[in-house]
Design a protein around this motif. Structure first.
Motif, PDB file in Angstrom:
ATOM      1  N   LEU A  23     -42.989  49.582  22.952  1.00  0.00           N
ATOM      2  CA  LEU A  23     -42.084  48.521  22.504  1.00  0.00           C
ATOM      3  C   LEU A  23     -42.727  47.147  22.606  1.00  0.00           C
ATOM      4  O   LEU A  23     -42.522  46.293  21.731  1.00  0.00           O
ATOM      5  CB  LEU A  23     -40.785  48.559  23.307  1.00  0.00           C
ATOM      6  N   ARG A  24     -43.491  46.918  23.646  1.00  0.00           N
ATOM      7  CA  ARG A  24     -44.138  45.611  23.796  1.00  0.00           C
ATOM      8  C   ARG A  24     -45.227  45.408  22.754  1.00  0.00           C
ATOM      9  O   ARG A  24     -45.408  44.308  22.242  1.00  0.00           O
ATOM     10  CB  ARG A  24     -44.706  45.472  25.206  1.00  0.00           C
ATOM     11  N   ALA A  25     -45.957  46.485  22.457  1.00  0.00           N
ATOM     12  CA  ALA A  25     -47.001  46.362  21.432  1.00  0.00           C
ATOM     13  C   ALA A  25     -46.399  46.152  20.050  1.00  0.00           C
ATOM     14  O   ALA A  25     -46.978  45.456  19.206  1.00  0.00           O
ATOM     15  CB  ALA A  25     -47.885  47.608  21.440  1.00  0.00           C
ATOM     16  N   ALA A  26     -45.231  46.753  19.812  1.00  0.00           N
ATOM     17  CA  ALA A  26     -44.587  46.643  18.499  1.00  0.00           C
ATOM     18  C   ALA A  26     -43.612  45.478  18.422  1.00  0.00           C
ATOM     19  O   ALA A  26     -42.932  45.322  17.399  1.00  0.00           O
ATOM     20  CB  ALA A  26     -43.845  47.943  18.181  1.00  0.00           C
ATOM     21  N   LEU A  27     -43.529  44.651  19.468  1.00  0.00           N
ATOM     22  CA  LEU A  27     -42.521  43.586  19.513  1.00  0.00           C
ATOM     23  C   LEU A  27     -42.588  42.614  18.336  1.00  0.00           C
ATOM     24  O   LEU A  27     -41.549  42.276  17.758  1.00  0.00           O
ATOM     25  CB  LEU A  27     -42.630  42.819  20.835  1.00  0.00           C
ATOM     26  N   PRO A  28     -43.789  42.140  17.919  1.00  0.00           N
ATOM     27  CA  PRO A  28     -43.808  41.236  16.747  1.00  0.00           C
ATOM     28  C   PRO A  28     -43.224  41.880  15.497  1.00  0.00           C
ATOM     29  O   PRO A  28     -42.489  41.243  14.745  1.00  0.00           O
ATOM     30  CB  PRO A  28     -45.302  40.927  16.577  1.00  0.00           C
ATOM     31  N   GLY A  29     -43.535  43.152  15.260  1.00  0.00           N
ATOM     32  CA  GLY A  29     -42.978  43.847  14.103  1.00  0.00           C
ATOM     33  C   GLY A  29     -41.471  44.027  14.221  1.00  0.00           C
ATOM     34  O   GLY A  29     -40.747  43.929  13.225  1.00  0.00           O
ATOM     35  N   ILE A  30     -40.989  44.299  15.440  1.00  0.00           N
ATOM     36  CA  ILE A  30     -39.547  44.460  15.643  1.00  0.00           C
ATOM     37  C   ILE A  30     -38.837  43.132  15.406  1.00  0.00           C
ATOM     38  O   ILE A  30     -37.762  43.086  14.787  1.00  0.00           O
ATOM     39  CB  ILE A  30     -39.266  45.001  17.054  1.00  0.00           C
ATOM     40  N   MET A  31     -39.411  42.045  15.893  1.00  0.00           N
ATOM     41  CA  MET A  31     -38.815  40.725  15.669  1.00  0.00           C
ATOM     42  C   MET A  31     -38.792  40.392  14.180  1.00  0.00           C
ATOM     43  O   MET A  31     -37.817  39.815  13.675  1.00  0.00           O
ATOM     44  CB  MET A  31     -39.593  39.664  16.443  1.00  0.00           C
ATOM     45  N   THR A  32     -39.850  40.748  13.476  1.00  0.00           N
ATOM     46  CA  THR A  32     -39.870  40.546  12.026  1.00  0.00           C
ATOM     47  C   THR A  32     -38.767  41.340  11.351  1.00  0.00           C
ATOM     48  O   THR A  32     -38.093  40.849  10.433  1.00  0.00           O
ATOM     49  CB  THR A  32     -41.235  40.960  11.456  1.00  0.00           C
ATOM     50  N   ALA A  33     -38.547  42.577  11.803  1.00  0.00           N
ATOM     51  CA  ALA A  33     -37.480  43.405  11.241  1.00  0.00           C
ATOM     52  C   ALA A  33     -36.114  42.768  11.463  1.00  0.00           C
ATOM     53  O   ALA A  33     -35.257  42.769  10.571  1.00  0.00           O
ATOM     54  CB  ALA A  33     -37.524  44.795  11.866  1.00  0.00           C
ATOM     55  N   ILE A  34     -35.909  42.210  12.649  1.00  0.00           N
ATOM     56  CA  ILE A  34     -34.618  41.564  12.948  1.00  0.00           C
ATOM     57  C   ILE A  34     -34.404  40.351  12.058  1.00  0.00           C
ATOM     58  O   ILE A  34     -33.307  40.131  11.531  1.00  0.00           O
ATOM     59  CB  ILE A  34     -34.567  41.174  14.435  1.00  0.00           C
ATOM     60  N   VAL A  35     -35.460  39.561  11.856  1.00  0.00           N
ATOM     61  CA  VAL A  35     -35.334  38.377  11.001  1.00  0.00           C
ATOM     62  C   VAL A  35     -35.036  38.782   9.566  1.00  0.00           C
ATOM     63  O   VAL A  35     -34.201  38.167   8.887  1.00  0.00           O
ATOM     64  CB  VAL A  35     -36.614  37.517  11.083  1.00  0.00           C
ATOM     65  N   PHE A  36     -35.702  39.825   9.076  1.00  0.00           N
ATOM     66  CA  PHE A  36     -35.419  40.311   7.724  1.00  0.00           C
ATOM     67  C   PHE A  36     -33.976  40.803   7.622  1.00  0.00           C
ATOM     68  O   PHE A  36     -33.302  40.590   6.612  1.00  0.00           O
ATOM     69  CB  PHE A  36     -36.386  41.433   7.346  1.00  0.00           C
ATOM     70  N   GLY A  37     -33.497  41.483   8.644  1.00  0.00           N
ATOM     71  CA  GLY A  37     -32.115  41.920   8.646  1.00  0.00           C
ATOM     72  C   GLY A  37     -31.144  40.749   8.635  1.00  0.00           C
ATOM     73  O   GLY A  37     -30.125  40.782   7.937  1.00  0.00           O
ATOM     74  N   MET A  38     -31.453  39.699   9.374  1.00  0.00           N
ATOM     75  CA  MET A  38     -30.612  38.506   9.372  1.00  0.00           C
ATOM     76  C   MET A  38     -30.620  37.834   8.005  1.00  0.00           C
ATOM     77  O   MET A  38     -29.576  37.345   7.537  1.00  0.00           O
ATOM     78  CB  MET A  38     -31.091  37.535  10.458  1.00  0.00           C
ATOM     79  N   ALA A  39     -31.788  37.801   7.360  1.00  0.00           N
ATOM     80  CA  ALA A  39     -31.853  37.228   6.014  1.00  0.00           C
ATOM     81  C   ALA A  39     -30.995  38.018   5.040  1.00  0.00           C
ATOM     82  O   ALA A  39     -30.315  37.455   4.174  1.00  0.00           O
ATOM     83  CB  ALA A  39     -33.302  37.189   5.537  1.00  0.00           C
ATOM     84  N   ARG A  40     -31.021  39.345   5.190  1.00  0.00           N
ATOM     85  CA  ARG A  40     -30.181  40.209   4.351  1.00  0.00           C
ATOM     86  C   ARG A  40     -28.705  39.934   4.599  1.00  0.00           C
ATOM     87  O   ARG A  40     -27.904  39.848   3.659  1.00  0.00           O
ATOM     88  CB  ARG A  40     -30.513  41.671   4.660  1.00  0.00           C
ATOM     89  N   ALA A  41     -28.332  39.770   5.854  1.00  0.00           N
ATOM     90  CA  ALA A  41     -26.928  39.523   6.190  1.00  0.00           C
ATOM     91  C   ALA A  41     -26.484  38.136   5.740  1.00  0.00           C
ATOM     92  O   ALA A  41     -25.358  37.959   5.258  1.00  0.00           O
ATOM     93  CB  ALA A  41     -26.724  39.675   7.701  1.00  0.00           C
ATOM     94  N   PHE A  42     -27.366  37.144   5.889  1.00  0.00           N
ATOM     95  CA  PHE A  42     -26.991  35.770   5.556  1.00  0.00           C
ATOM     96  C   PHE A  42     -26.700  35.617   4.066  1.00  0.00           C
ATOM     97  O   PHE A  42     -25.855  34.815   3.675  1.00  0.00           O
ATOM     98  CB  PHE A  42     -28.127  34.824   5.959  1.00  0.00           C
ATOM     99  N   GLY A  43     -27.397  36.378   3.243  1.00  0.00           N
ATOM    100  CA  GLY A  43     -27.219  36.239   1.799  1.00  0.00           C
ATOM    101  C   GLY A  43     -26.215  37.196   1.198  1.00  0.00           C
ATOM    102  O   GLY A  43     -25.973  37.136  -0.015  1.00  0.00           O
ATOM    103  N   GLU A  44     -25.605  38.068   1.991  1.00  0.00           N
ATOM    104  CA  GLU A  44     -24.633  39.019   1.465  1.00  0.00           C
ATOM    105  C   GLU A  44     -23.350  38.290   1.071  1.00  0.00           C
ATOM    106  O   GLU A  44     -22.872  37.403   1.777  1.00  0.00           O
ATOM    107  CB  GLU A  44     -24.332  40.101   2.501  1.00  0.00           C
ATOM    108  N   ALA A  45     -22.784  38.669  -0.066  1.00  0.00           N
ATOM    109  CA  ALA A  45     -21.624  37.951  -0.590  1.00  0.00           C
ATOM    110  C   ALA A  45     -20.391  38.836  -0.708  1.00  0.00           C
ATOM    111  O   ALA A  45     -19.384  38.619  -0.039  1.00  0.00           O
ATOM    112  CB  ALA A  45     -21.965  37.340  -1.957  1.00  0.00           C
TER     113      ALA A  45
END
Length: 305
Positions: free
Chosen positions: A211-233
């Motif tokens: 999990l620590r080694a993959a943390l940057p990728g996981i954080m990127t996934a969370i940000v992409f998910g937030m972008a998806r949620a922010f633009g949902e109408a």
């Protein structure tokens, strides 16, 4: 001229194909960049019209709580307080990401470390199915299942940020899960082997190494998910209540930038104050998309370092 020399110096068929390929590639790149710049400039020019033409205040736009572009306030300026919609958008986005992240990480760990090949294929099929469901179906399920559930178990009318977050939680879960799976699979295998060789248990290896080694990728996934949620109408519009008021709680009807845009853009005339106000909300959405992209690049750069 010597025929042999002429044949050598004459461009071959492969050379012409290479030139055509490079030309098409560069033309495609310039076209994509031009389209992106044109969209940004168009939305920006429309979005600032409420401030340049209609003399609205940027401070009141960002901090005001009254949204009524067709009327003027005591100072003679349009009432375009977008704070309720901004808070509503951030509320459902952050809450949906908070709900989805533990489930996404758990599912990703199961798929990469614990499950069999058959289970991995089954879970992958489920995730792909969730991605393919249209937004209107999510909204209809939220309207008929989530809203009554929230009303019966938490109180209120059932419409509000909490209901919108539950719907978005399911919608962003596949995005975060898929990217987290890719991040975990990208961790070198010898990390896990070395940890187990040193005497760590499987769960210690997962928590302290993978999990620590993959943390940057996981954080990127969370940000992409937030972008998806922010633009949902549409899905959010059906369950949030669409009240342009400051949300007093998670159970009170609220609104988001996208819900106000989708409801109002078809009922205004281009160039009017109401239309310009909606374009200003679109500009905020565009800037937030830019912010999410910058955040992803920043996280990726930190991960490489």
């Amino acid at each position: 001229m010597d025929p042999i020399r002429e044949k050598i110096l004459k461009p071959s068929k492969e050379t012409r194909q290479d030139f055509v390929g490079k030309t098409l590639s560069y033309a495609s790149i310039f076209l994509i960049v031009g389209v992106v710049l044109a969209i940004f400039l168009f939305v920006a020019s429309k979005g600032i019209a409420i401030f340049t033409q209609n003399k609205a205040s940027l401070v009141e736009f960002l901090t005001g709580s009254e949204w009524n572009p067709g009327a003027n306030g005591p100072n003679g300026r349009p009432l375009v307080g977008a704070l309720p919609m901004i808070l509503g958008s951030f509320g459902v986005t952050l809450l949906a990401a908070l709900f989805a992240t533990p489930f996404a990480i758990g599912t990703a760990l199961y798929m990469t470390e614990l499950s069999s090949k058959r289970s991995q294929k089954f879970m992958q099929s489920v995730i792909e199915l969730l991605v393919g469901i249209p937004s209107v179906v999510y909204g209809f399920i939220g309207l008929t299942v989530v809203v009554p559930f929230v009303r019966d178990h938490f109180g209120g009318s059932g419409y509000g940020i909490l209901s919108g977050s539950f719907v978005l939680f399911v919608m962003v879960l596949p995005t975060i899960t898929s990217m987290t799976v890719d991040s975990l699979r990208a961790v070198p295998k010898y990390y896990k082997s070395a940890s187990l060789a040193l005497g760590a248990t499987e769960w210690q290896t997962i928590y302290r190494v993978l999990l620590r080694a993959a943390l940057p990728g996981i954080m990127t996934a969370i940000v992409f998910g937030m972008a998806r949620a922010f633009g949902e109408a549409l899905a959010v519009q059906m369950v949030i209540g669409n009240a342009t008021l400051l949300p007093e709680s998670l159970l009170a009807p609220a609104s988001t930038l996208t819900s106000v845009l989708t409801m109002g853009i078809g009922n205004t005339v281009m160039g009017t104050v109401s239309n310009n106000a909606l374009w200003s909300l679109a500009l905020v959405l565009l800037l937030m998309s830019l912010f999410f992209n910058i955040a992803v690049r920043f996280i990726s750069r930190k991960g490489k370092m």
